[in-house]
Each structure stands twice: as C-alpha cells, then as structure tokens.
Design an enzyme around this catalytic site. Structure first.
Site, PDB file in Angstrom:
ATOM      1  N   GLY A  53       1.044  -1.095   0.191  1.00  0.00           N
ATOM      2  CA  GLY A  53      -0.182   0.025   0.030  1.00  0.00           C
ATOM      3  C   GLY A  53       0.931   1.170  -0.064  1.00  0.00           C
ATOM      4  N   GLU A  54       0.553   2.039   0.617  1.00  0.00           N
ATOM      5  CA  GLU A  54       1.289   3.334   1.008  1.00  0.00           C
ATOM      6  C   GLU A  54       1.802   3.684   2.315  1.00  0.00           C
ATOM      7  OE1 GLU A  54       2.208   5.265  -1.781  1.00  0.00           O
ATOM      8  OE2 GLU A  54       3.177   6.336  -0.084  1.00  0.00           O
ATOM      9  N   SER A  55       3.184   3.150   2.449  1.00  0.00           N
ATOM     10  CA  SER A  55       3.668   3.278   3.882  1.00  0.00           C
ATOM     11  C   SER A  55       3.530   4.466   4.669  1.00  0.00           C
ATOM     12  CB  SER A  55       5.206   2.871   3.813  1.00  0.00           C
ATOM     13  OG  SER A  55       5.911   3.615   3.286  1.00  0.00           O
ATOM     14  N   CYS A  85       6.074  -5.321   0.708  1.00  0.00           N
ATOM     15  CA  CYS A  85       6.234  -4.047  -0.180  1.00  0.00           C
ATOM     16  C   CYS A  85       6.198  -2.874   1.106  1.00  0.00           C
ATOM     17  CB  CYS A  85       5.347  -3.820  -1.065  1.00  0.00           C
ATOM     18  SG  CYS A  85       6.034  -2.812  -2.301  1.00  0.00           S
ATOM     19  N   HIS A 176       5.245  -8.734  -4.342  1.00  0.00           N
ATOM     20  CA  HIS A 176       3.986  -9.056  -3.965  1.00  0.00           C
ATOM     21  C   HIS A 176       3.345 -10.579  -4.345  1.00  0.00           C
ATOM     22  CE1 HIS A 176       2.250  -4.996  -3.065  1.00  0.00           C
ATOM     23  NE2 HIS A 176       3.344  -4.710  -3.707  1.00  0.00           N
ATOM     24  N   GLU A 178       1.295 -12.174  -2.885  1.00  0.00           N
ATOM     25  CA  GLU A 178      -0.141 -12.449  -3.102  1.00  0.00           C
ATOM     26  C   GLU A 178      -1.017 -12.256  -4.513  1.00  0.00           C
ATOM     27  OE1 GLU A 178       1.265  -9.849  -1.998  1.00  0.00           O
ATOM     28  OE2 GLU A 178       0.122  -7.783  -2.334  1.00  0.00           O
TER      29      GLU A 178
HETATM   30  N1  GLN Z   1       5.884   2.885  -2.608  1.00  0.00           N
HETATM   31  C1  GLN Z   1       5.101   2.372  -1.471  1.00  0.00           C
HETATM   32  C2  GLN Z   1       5.622   2.956  -0.337  1.00  0.00           C
HETATM   33  O1  GLN Z   1       6.591   3.763  -0.354  1.00  0.00           O
HETATM   34  C3  GLN Z   1       4.959   1.059  -1.578  1.00  0.00           C
HETATM   35  C4  GLN Z   1       4.350   0.588  -2.813  1.00  0.00           C
HETATM   36  C5  GLN Z   1       3.692  -1.110  -2.421  1.00  0.00           C
HETATM   37  O2  GLN Z   1       3.543  -1.304  -1.129  1.00  0.00           O
HETATM   38  N2  GLN Z   1       3.366  -1.517  -3.522  1.00  0.00           N
HETATM   39  O3  GLN Z   1       4.899   2.943   0.578  1.00  0.00           O
END
Ligand code: GLN
Length: 207
Positions: A53-55, A85, A176, A178
């Site tokens: 996701g977006e950390s 990720c 990923h 999954e």
């Molecule tokens: N670029 C995202 C981040 O910095 C990570 C991307 C992902 O989880 N697929 O959180």
C-alpha cells in the site's frame, strides 16, 4: 499461542492497502483470518500480515489508531509478522536514512528506489529455501533493501538486492506474492515460529 496453521488466526492489517488479495491464499491453506484495525483486534490474532500500500499513510494510521506501540510490543514478544512491500518499509529499522516506525527488522531500505519510470515490473526469482526457480514476482513502486544486518537472512535476490528476507519470526518481501496464484509464501509464513526477534536489542544500522 498455537503452533498448527489451522488453529491460528492470521491478522491482515486493514488500515489501507492491498490486504484483501491475501484472503484467497489463506483460505486455500485452511487458515482463519481477520482484519486488524485497532489494538483490540490485534489481540485476537496469532500472526499478522502488513500488506502493500502506501507506507506513509499506513504509518500515519498506525499512530492515529494507537496501534504502533501495541504492534511493536507483539512483534517484540515473538508474534510472526510478514511485511509486503510497504509492509517491509514499516518493519525496517532505517527508511530513507531515518528510523522506521516499527524498527523490527535490521534492514536499511529506500522507498521507491527502482525509479519512477518503472513503476511496476515483473521479475523471475529463484528462492532456494522454497525450492522455487523462476518464480514470477510483481514489484509495484517497490522499495530497495540496501543493507541487511548480520542476523537477517536473505532468501531471494533481484540482481544484488535482497527482496525476501527473514529474521526469526519477522519476514519481508519487497514484491507481492499475493498477486500470484501460488500460496507458497503464505505457507512459509504460517510455519514461522513464534520467536522473539533480536532486532530490538541490536545496535542500529548506519543511516
Ligand atoms: N511505494 C510504496 C511506499 O513507499 C510501496 C508500494 C507498495 O506497497 N506496493 O509505501
């Protein structure tokens, strides 16, 4: 805590991101699962997947929902956890030169380090520990692990970069699994022992 996969409840951190893609794999393996969005729900699970996701967003929500400290404490006690990720960014000791939010894995990681022009790419990986060769791995704005501590085992590489690492009960993949059809990484995760990581007492990595 139970040790058999079928008697365990796997938590999916559900604050943001791609947690739902893990469900078919867990169900294929007969594992119970539930989403985790607060500390009370965290208490209901035996292990936890921190999804992609977006950390930055997930880190903000972990703080807003008072989940960062309870989660850190559970990991410290040995709860198995898998960061995918963005999840690996949340677990890392050092992120872009600064301390990571959970600091549970002695890796130094750089966000979005494969470049904007290759937002996503697929690579074939060998994973000897899982007897996999040419496993199709999907990387989506992936971070790069640029350094791993002595106690961190690298289990797969993309070129020279570790992309699947583990230290005791903590594992991370910068890709990923999954999104594929093979539940083998989930199976590996379900077999991780409940064993307190050494990372919390280890000296920090250089920024
Ligand atoms: N670029 C995202 C981040 O910095 C990570 C991307 C992902 O989880 N697929 O959180």
């Amino acid at each position: 805590m139970t040790s058999s996969a079928s008697n365990q409840t796997v938590g999916l951190l559900g604050l943001q991101g791609a947690f739902q893609d893990h469900i078919p794999h867990l169900e294929a393996l007969g594992a119970r699962w539930r989403t985790v969005r607060d500390a009370a729900e965290l208490e209901q699970v035996d292990r936890l997947i921190i999804p992609g996701g977006e950390s930055t967003v997930m880190a903000r929500y972990l703080k807003r929902f008072s989940l960062a400290e309870p989660l850190r404490a559970r990991i410290e006690q040995g709860m198995p956890v898998w960061g995918v990720c963005a999840g690996s960014i949340l677990l890392a000791k050092t992120v872009d030169g600064r301390p990571g939010i959970l600091g549970a894995l002695s890796i130094r990681i750089l966000r979005n380090a494969y470049g904007r022009q290759v937002d996503s790419f697929q690579a074939v990986l060998d994973v000897p520990a899982l007897s996999l060769s040419a496993f199709p791995a999907v990387f989506i704005r992936a971070p790069k692990i640029v350094e791993a501590g002595d106690r961190v085992e690298a289990l797969s590489w993309f070129g020279k970069d570790p992309v699947f690492v583990r230290s005791r009960s903590v594992m991370a993949t910068t890709f990923h699994p999954e999104l594929g059809s093979d539940p083998i990484f989930h199976q590996y995760f379900l077999a991780l022992p409940n064993r307190a990581p050494r990372e919390f007492s280890a000296p920090g990595l250089p920024g």
